[in-house]
Design a protein around this motif. Structure first.
Motif, short mmCIF file in Angstrom:
data_model
loop_
_atom_site.label_atom_id
_atom_site.label_comp_id
_atom_site.label_asym_id
_atom_site.label_seq_id
_atom_site.Cartn_x
_atom_site.Cartn_y
_atom_site.Cartn_z
N GLY A 102 1.61 4.58 -2.91
CA GLY A 102 1.16 5.94 -2.62
C GLY A 102 -0.05 6.05 -1.71
N LEU A 103 -0.46 4.93 -1.10
CA LEU A 103 -1.63 4.98 -0.21
C LEU A 103 -1.18 5.24 1.23
CD1 LEU A 103 -3.40 1.87 -1.75
CD2 LEU A 103 -4.23 4.24 -1.89
N ALA A 123 0.84 -1.21 0.00
CA ALA A 123 0.00 0.00 0.00
C ALA A 123 0.87 1.26 0.00
CB ALA A 123 -0.93 -0.01 1.20
N MET A 124 1.88 1.26 0.88
CA MET A 124 2.77 2.41 0.97
C MET A 124 3.48 2.65 -0.37
SD MET A 124 6.13 3.00 3.39
CE MET A 124 7.07 1.66 2.63
#
Lengths: 182, 373
Positions: free
Chosen positions: A30-31, A26-27
């Motif tokens: 871009g989340l 996720a990171m």
């Protein structure tokens, strides 16, 4: 858009790492993400769980009472979290480790024989990855490619010989699609 | 720089290293231990000092001595460990030296438990050690904020020669979130501060730092100097974050973890059309007095939410002075509220009626009877 996922199992089944891997993916894409473990006075052989929240905006509470998805890796996890899944939410069950079917009819359920599938591909330690594959096939917030990339980026180099097995485990799990809520 | 997924405790440790931490002294205690563990590896790797002391009392006195050299020093602990440090904290405040302390709060009082809590607010904000002193207290709400505030803490501590506390909790210490770390600052050499105890090299007069002022008029002057410096800090260093407050009919005030939980509830209430916003103090000392005062003149009610028995509530009440009704909700003793609990409180408050004559703590305790029994 926000999704909350609880990964729960016995210590050693890889519930915490399964959550971390989703968090890395996720990171990297871009989340926003928050991973939080239960950290009571834990006992060897006891239960371990973590909550992962993935969102496209600043995340508030790191804990939720009713998650949008649960990965239950054993029977105590199924008993504890089945009642808590948000209506319309998703429940992924490691059917190798439970002796009952879920009873709720207002959620989507996938029964995944994760231990058997992991052993079939040659390593029972892949159980958690099979279940992550099933989770993401039913909650398509991260793709197979993103997960493979996250494994490459964040798995320590000494474990890279296990990468192909991990990819395969994710794909095996992805074959288990939950029926829509009736 | 790319974001890294880090545990709050480890992110604080790495941020301190990059801010030029010269020496660390501490003693392990859950839920803070990863911070010390990380530094036990990282500091020697960089040729810097890491000492696991024999107790918190020893650790804080080592910090005291090291801080007198003007180098960047730090300790960390969790609630019961901080209680042990209070004598040293007061001595350092009296000596007017820059020190950074990280408190990853856990459930109390007493030995309590290892779950997240915010019950050391009063200890940090309103004393704890003896005597008249103040210290800067920063309350991170995320891993990124923990990183940013750690760097800021060193700068503020040095700017004002004052104790600076990062008041975190077990939730923020244990969670992993993406964060961007600061650039590595070069380690400074011997301090050039005119007060720092460094070797004279035969080049200058000896200096002395002390917390003893046997002449009472000197002690009084010191007290007044400390209080005057605090007025500057109040004027310059207030920090906070606002969410959805522009058109709000109701405001929530909560710091750190309680503020985060409230944010989720605020968004849910907004989705239902309730005009509620959130003020999240980042400095609780100095407190955002002006912001709370202004808020109290334009909203129909304020809900204070904390993970303690209403320690910040008392500060808010003192500022609001009856301008608007103030309500209170807390879970405590290591219990972290779920967002739906705060949402229920928002529903209750939006429905009214509210009164400035209700004692918010007493009313909350009455409502808690149904929750805990």
């Amino acid at each position: 858009m926000q999704n909350e996922i609880i990964f729960s199992g016995f210590g050693g089944q890889g519930a915490l790492f399964a959550g971390q891997l989703c968090s890395y993916a996720a990171m990297d894409n871009g989340l926003e993400v928050t991973w939080i473990p239960s950290y009571g006075p834990e006992m060897r052989g006891g239960t371990a769980n973590c909550t992962v929240i993935i969102s496209n905006e600043e995340i508030g509470s790191p804990l939720v009472r009713n998650p949008s998805a649960v990965v239950a890796m054993n029977l105590p996890s199924l008993d504890k979290y089945e009642p808590l899944v948000k209506p319309g939410g998703l429940l992924i069950v490691n059917s190798s480790m439970v002796n009952r079917a879920p009873t709720r009819t207002d959620i989507r359920v996938a029964m995944v024989p994760a231990n058997e599938l992991a052993e079939k591909i040659g390593d029972k330690r892949m159980t958690n990855m099979v279940l992550v594959g099933a989770l993401l096939a039913n909650l398509p917030i991260l793709t197979q490619e993103m997960m493979e990339k996250a494994l490459q980026e964040h798995l320590p180099a000494r474990h890279h010989r296990f990468l192909p097995l991990n990819y395969q485990a994710l794909r095996e799990g992805a074959a288990y699609i939950a029926a829509p809520v009736a | 720089m790319a974001r890294q997924l880090m545990k709050g405790n480890e992110a604080v440790a790495e941020a301190a290293v990059r801010a030029g931490l010269h020496a660390y002294f501490g003693y392990p205690i859950t839920p803070q231990t990863e911070l010390l563990e990380y530094l036990s590896r990282r500091m020697p790797e960089l040729g810097r000092a890491f000492v696991q002391a024999e107790s918190e009392v020893a650790a804080i006195n080592m910090v005291y001595g090291a801080a007198c050299t003007g180098s960047r020093v730090m300790t960390s602990s969790s609630s019961p460990g901080f209680s042990l440090m209070m004598e040293g904290v007061s001595y350092m405040a009296a000596t007017e030296i820059p020190v950074v302390m990280i408190n990853v709060m856990r459930g109390g009082p007493g030995l309590g438990n290892i779950s997240p809590s915010q019950a050391d607010y009063n200890q940090s904000v309103h004393g704890g050690g003896h005597g008249d002193y103040r210290q800067i207290v920063l309350t991170p709400g995320s891993v990124q904020e923990s990183v940013d505030l750690t760097v800021l803490a060193f700068d503020l501590a040095e700017k004002y020669r004052i104790n600076t506390v990062i008041l975190s909790d077990g939730s923020i210490g244990q969670m992993m979130e993406p964060c961007e770390l600061p650039e590595m600052q070069p380690l400074r050499g011997v301090s050039t501060e005119p007060w720092a105890i460094t070797a004279t090299m035969g080049q200058r007069e000896h200096r002395m730092l002390s917390s003893i002022y046997l002449k009472v008029s000197d002690e009084e002057k010191t007290n007044i100097r400390i209080l005057n410096r605090w007025r500057q800090i109040e004027a310059n260093e207030v920090r906070f974050k606002e969410y959805y407050l522009d058109d709000a009919d109701f405001a929530i005030i909560g710091f750190g973890s309680a503020g985060r939980v409230a944010l989720t509830a605020v968004r849910q209430a907004r989705a239902e059309g309730i005009k509620v916003g959130l003020l999240r103090p980042i400095t609780v000392a100095p407190f955002p007095v002006q912001q709370v005062a202004e808020l109290s003149k334009r909203v129909q009610g304020i809900l204070v939410t904390e993970m303690n028995g209403g320690q910040m509530l008392d500060d808010v009440l003192r500022i609001v002075k009856g301008n608007c009704p103030v309500e209170f909700f807390a879970r405590l003793g290591g219990v972290v509220p779920f967002p739906d609990e705060i949402l229920s409180e928002i529903h209750r408050i939006a429905k009214g009626p509210l009164s400035v004559d209700v004692d918010p703590r007493s009313a909350w305790l009455d409502r808690m009877a149904a929750i805990v029994n």
